[in-house]
Design a protein around this motif. Structure first.
Motif, PDB file in Angstrom:
ATOM      1  N   ALA A 280      20.887  15.759  53.234  1.00 30.52           N
ATOM      2  CA  ALA A 280      19.452  16.033  53.200  1.00 30.52           C
ATOM      3  C   ALA A 280      18.646  14.815  52.769  1.00 30.52           C
ATOM      4  CB  ALA A 280      19.169  17.200  52.259  1.00 30.52           C
ATOM      5  N   ALA A 281      19.154  14.048  51.818  1.00 31.15           N
ATOM      6  CA  ALA A 281      18.369  12.917  51.299  1.00 31.15           C
ATOM      7  C   ALA A 281      19.292  11.881  50.663  1.00 31.15           C
ATOM      8  CB  ALA A 281      17.338  13.405  50.288  1.00 31.15           C
ATOM      9  N   PRO A 282      20.049  11.126  51.465  1.00 33.07           N
ATOM     10  CA  PRO A 282      20.956  10.129  50.882  1.00 33.07           C
ATOM     11  C   PRO A 282      20.220   9.088  50.049  1.00 33.07           C
ATOM     12  CG  PRO A 282      20.693   9.784  53.260  1.00 33.07           C
ATOM     13  CD  PRO A 282      20.070  11.111  52.950  1.00 33.07           C
ATOM     14  N   GLU A 283      18.930   8.891  50.326  1.00 32.97           N
ATOM     15  CA  GLU A 283      18.158   7.871  49.600  1.00 32.97           C
ATOM     16  C   GLU A 283      17.683   8.356  48.231  1.00 32.97           C
ATOM     17  OE1 GLU A 283      15.112  10.406  51.691  1.00 32.97           O
ATOM     18  OE2 GLU A 283      17.161   9.699  52.060  1.00 32.97           O
ATOM     19  N   ARG A 284      17.958   9.622  47.895  1.00 32.26           N
ATOM     20  CA  ARG A 284      17.546  10.137  46.589  1.00 32.26           C
ATOM     21  C   ARG A 284      18.696  10.857  45.873  1.00 32.26           C
ATOM     22  NH1 ARG A 284      13.430  11.372  49.764  1.00 32.26           N
ATOM     23  NH2 ARG A 284      13.868  13.610  49.741  1.00 32.26           N
ATOM     24  N   MET A 285      19.905  10.483  46.186  1.00 28.21           N
ATOM     25  CA  MET A 285      21.063  11.009  45.480  1.00 28.21           C
ATOM     26  C   MET A 285      21.533   9.992  44.434  1.00 28.21           C
ATOM     27  SD  MET A 285      21.743  14.039  46.658  1.00 28.21           S
ATOM     28  CE  MET A 285      19.973  14.334  46.971  1.00 28.21           C
ATOM     29  N   LEU A 286      21.966  10.483  43.302  1.00 34.20           N
ATOM     30  CA  LEU A 286      22.460   9.665  42.199  1.00 34.20           C
ATOM     31  C   LEU A 286      23.814  10.207  41.764  1.00 34.20           C
ATOM     32  CD1 LEU A 286      19.125   9.931  40.226  1.00 34.20           C
ATOM     33  CD2 LEU A 286      19.862   7.859  41.427  1.00 34.20           C
ATOM     34  N   TRP A 287      24.648   9.335  41.210  1.00 28.95           N
ATOM     35  CA  TRP A 287      25.920   9.817  40.661  1.00 28.95           C
ATOM     36  C   TRP A 287      25.929   9.638  39.156  1.00 28.95           C
ATOM     37  CZ3 TRP A 287      29.829   7.612  37.719  1.00 28.95           C
ATOM     38  CH2 TRP A 287      30.935   8.463  37.509  1.00 28.95           C
ATOM     39  N   GLY A 288      26.499  10.617  38.453  1.00 29.57           N
ATOM     40  CA  GLY A 288      26.633  10.513  37.012  1.00 29.57           C
ATOM     41  C   GLY A 288      27.931  11.142  36.546  1.00 29.57           C
ATOM     42  N   SER A 289      28.512  10.577  35.512  1.00 24.34           N
ATOM     43  CA  SER A 289      29.784  11.091  34.996  1.00 24.34           C
ATOM     44  C   SER A 289      29.601  12.301  34.091  1.00 24.34           C
ATOM     45  CB  SER A 289      30.505   9.983  34.213  1.00 24.34           C
ATOM     46  OG  SER A 289      29.774   9.651  33.036  1.00 24.34           O
ATOM     47  N   ASP A 290      28.460  12.366  33.384  1.00 27.38           N
ATOM     48  CA  ASP A 290      28.222  13.382  32.356  1.00 27.38           C
ATOM     49  C   ASP A 290      29.146  13.180  31.145  1.00 27.38           C
ATOM     50  OD1 ASP A 290      26.809  15.550  31.276  1.00 27.38           O
ATOM     51  OD2 ASP A 290      28.209  17.021  32.080  1.00 27.38           O
ATOM     52  N   TRP A 291      29.656  11.970  30.984  1.00 29.46           N
ATOM     53  CA  TRP A 291      30.460  11.630  29.813  1.00 29.46           C
ATOM     54  C   TRP A 291      29.628  11.794  28.545  1.00 29.46           C
ATOM     55  CZ3 TRP A 291      30.375   8.151  25.785  1.00 29.46           C
ATOM     56  CH2 TRP A 291      31.598   7.849  25.159  1.00 29.46           C
ATOM     57  N   PRO A 292      30.144  12.297  27.436  1.00 27.45           N
ATOM     58  CA  PRO A 292      31.540  12.624  27.125  1.00 27.45           C
ATOM     59  C   PRO A 292      31.935  14.073  27.418  1.00 27.45           C
ATOM     60  CG  PRO A 292      30.236  12.694  25.124  1.00 27.45           C
ATOM     61  CD  PRO A 292      29.302  12.301  26.221  1.00 27.45           C
ATOM     62  N   HIS A 293      31.251  14.707  28.372  1.00 30.56           N
ATOM     63  CA  HIS A 293      31.673  16.017  28.882  1.00 30.56           C
ATOM     64  C   HIS A 293      31.673  17.083  27.779  1.00 30.56           C
ATOM     65  CE1 HIS A 293      32.830  13.359  32.096  1.00 30.56           C
ATOM     66  NE2 HIS A 293      33.805  12.832  31.382  1.00 30.56           N
ATOM     67  N   VAL A 294      30.502  17.316  27.226  1.00 26.13           N
ATOM     68  CA  VAL A 294      30.378  18.237  26.086  1.00 26.13           C
ATOM     69  C   VAL A 294      30.378  19.695  26.538  1.00 26.13           C
ATOM     70  CG1 VAL A 294      29.145  16.534  24.714  1.00 26.13           C
ATOM     71  CG2 VAL A 294      27.850  18.109  26.166  1.00 26.13           C
ATOM     72  N   ALA A 295      30.633  20.566  25.568  1.00 28.79           N
ATOM     73  CA  ALA A 295      30.519  22.022  25.743  1.00 28.79           C
ATOM     74  C   ALA A 295      31.440  22.563  26.830  1.00 28.79           C
ATOM     75  CB  ALA A 295      29.064  22.428  26.022  1.00 28.79           C
ATOM     76  N   LEU A 296      32.673  22.069  26.845  1.00 31.10           N
ATOM     77  CA  LEU A 296      33.685  22.558  27.776  1.00 31.10           C
ATOM     78  C   LEU A 296      34.930  22.950  27.001  1.00 31.10           C
ATOM     79  CD1 LEU A 296      33.450  19.777  30.514  1.00 31.10           C
ATOM     80  CD2 LEU A 296      32.433  22.050  30.609  1.00 31.10           C
ATOM     81  N   SER A 297      35.727  23.827  27.586  1.00 25.42           N
ATOM     82  CA  SER A 297      36.969  24.242  26.942  1.00 25.42           C
ATOM     83  C   SER A 297      38.170  23.444  27.433  1.00 25.42           C
ATOM     84  CB  SER A 297      37.213  25.737  27.182  1.00 25.42           C
ATOM     85  OG  SER A 297      37.328  26.006  28.565  1.00 25.42           O
ATOM     86  N   ARG A 298      37.972  22.555  28.420  1.00 27.94           N
ATOM     87  CA  ARG A 298      39.012  21.621  28.852  1.00 27.94           C
ATOM     88  C   ARG A 298      38.322  20.362  29.348  1.00 27.94           C
ATOM     89  NH1 ARG A 298      41.272  24.829  34.244  1.00 27.94           N
ATOM     90  NH2 ARG A 298      39.310  25.856  34.757  1.00 27.94           N
ATOM     91  N   MET A 299      39.033  19.262  29.319  1.00 23.57           N
ATOM     92  CA  MET A 299      38.415  17.954  29.508  1.00 23.57           C
ATOM     93  C   MET A 299      38.743  17.361  30.870  1.00 23.57           C
ATOM     94  SD  MET A 299      36.379  15.688  28.305  1.00 23.57           S
ATOM     95  CE  MET A 299      36.069  16.744  26.892  1.00 23.57           C
ATOM     96  N   PRO A 300      37.730  17.023  31.668  1.00 25.65           N
ATOM     97  CA  PRO A 300      37.985  16.393  32.968  1.00 25.65           C
ATOM     98  C   PRO A 300      38.284  14.906  32.819  1.00 25.65           C
ATOM     99  CG  PRO A 300      35.637  16.601  32.614  1.00 25.65           C
ATOM    100  CD  PRO A 300      36.300  17.250  31.427  1.00 25.65           C
ATOM    101  N   ASP A 301      38.854  14.332  33.864  1.00 27.76           N
ATOM    102  CA  ASP A 301      39.131  12.903  33.937  1.00 27.76           C
ATOM    103  C   ASP A 301      37.898  12.226  34.550  1.00 27.76           C
ATOM    104  OD1 ASP A 301      39.888  10.356  35.150  1.00 27.76           O
ATOM    105  OD2 ASP A 301      41.976  10.918  34.811  1.00 27.76           O
ATOM    106  N   THR A 302      37.273  11.318  33.803  1.00 29.85           N
ATOM    107  CA  THR A 302      36.043  10.684  34.270  1.00 29.85           C
ATOM    108  C   THR A 302      36.277   9.878  35.541  1.00 29.85           C
ATOM    109  OG1 THR A 302      35.362  10.554  31.939  1.00 29.85           O
ATOM    110  CG2 THR A 302      34.080   9.300  33.536  1.00 29.85           C
ATOM    111  N   GLY A 303      37.442   9.236  35.644  1.00 34.65           N
ATOM    112  CA  GLY A 303      37.751   8.499  36.862  1.00 34.65           C
ATOM    113  C   GLY A 303      37.893   9.409  38.068  1.00 34.65           C
ATOM    114  N   ARG A 304      38.456  10.556  37.866  1.00 37.57           N
ATOM    115  CA  ARG A 304      38.582  11.509  38.971  1.00 37.57           C
ATOM    116  C   ARG A 304      37.211  11.998  39.421  1.00 37.57           C
ATOM    117  NH1 ARG A 304      43.153  16.001  38.754  1.00 37.57           N
ATOM    118  NH2 ARG A 304      44.293  14.042  38.983  1.00 37.57           N
TER     119      ARG A 304
END
Length: 296
Positions: free
Chosen positions: A243-267
């Protein structure tokens, strides 16, 4: 969803710490790549957390944050004021000031902030304000028109941490905001509800017709398929990019708060190989778009 159990007092629930290692990249990360969504949490007790917070994170200090950027191949980063500090932006601003060429920030403020304070934040690298209605300690929708009018002359944007199931009702107000708008975590709505849900349709409408931006982040917050590389998020991410490749951003959301299991930031970074298989599109998402929005 992997938020804390409802029978645990949310303000005292201790978050897991992020993983020490990250998965190797599945594509060449371009020079100038930017992680547009992460948080820092100071060590020690010099920065008190608000009583009404929704979780208690472990320290995620500047040195660990910068090490994460290096490990994931990111040349630049955007720090978003974490909700547990409320509108006390001091630690984030200190980190920004120590890294002026590499970092930008998104702050949380109240309506009574002075013009001088906003100018000082701008000098430190702040380029947006966050409205947060999902976790305690945030500024809500009641303040968005006032704050948007204050930041528009600075060229800042308004960032929304919200569930887009709220968006259809709010659109008449949000369409009138005089500054760019960014939606966190692809709308923070379970993808199991489907792309035809009015919330996702409203998000797509604002992206295509009103020039809104979206962060391709937080897949683990909206997916039911942790063990299958968040495969259920692929159609949504690809639809937004289309829909809008010129307005998409990527973010890791590190340090991944408020979760019961931890994702791999590289993944999480490697999901872009699936969501945006074209190298030039990935460069727009990782380099060109954040450079334009945040003024790198």
């Amino acid at each position: 969803m992997d938020n804390f159990s409802s029978d645990v007092p949310r303000s005292t629930a201790q978050c897991l710490a992020p993983l020490d290692s990250v998965e190797s990249p599945l594509f060449r990360v371009p020079e100038g790549a930017c992680d547009t969504h992460a948080h820092v949490v100071a060590p020690g007790n010099g920065y008190p957390m608000v009583e009404g917070r929704s979780y208690t994170p472990p320290p995620a200090p500047e040195e660990k944050y910068l090490a994460m950027l290096a490990a994931t191949g990111m040349s630049r980063g955007v720090l978003v004021q974490i909700s547990v500090y409320g509108s006390d932006n001091r630690y984030m601003l200190e980190v920004l000031k120590r890294n002026p060429d590499r970092l930008r920030g998104v702050a949380v403020v109240t309506e009574d902030i002075s013009d001088q304070e906003l100018l000082e934040m701008h000098a430190a690298g702040v380029r947006g304000l966050r409205i947060n209605v999902l976790f305690g300690g945030g500024t809500g929708f009641d303040a968005m028109e006032t704050l948007a009018s204050r930041i528009a002359p600075l060229g800042w944007h308004m960032q929304f941490l919200m569930d887009v199931r709220q968006l259809p009702e709010l659109m008449p107000r949000m369409q009138k905001l005089p500054c760019p708008c960014v939606v966190d975590h692809m709308g923070h709505m379970p993808v199991s509800l489907g792309l035809h849900h009015p919330g996702y349709q409203a998000l797509l409408h604002m992206v295509t017709e009103y020039g809104w931006w979206t962060k391709l982040s937080g897949a683990y917050r909206i997916s039911d398929l942790w063990q299958d590389n968040y495969r259920d998020v692929v159609p949504l991410a690809q639809r937004l990019i289309e829909a809008a490749p010129e307005r998409m951003l990527w973010g890791s959301d590190w340090p991944h708060v408020a979760l019961s299991r931890m994702p791999d930031t590289g993944r999480l970074r490697n999901l872009l190989a699936i969501w945006a298989p074209d190298e030039q599109v990935r460069k727009r998402i990782l380099v060109d778009n954040p450079a334009r929005l945040y003024g790198f």
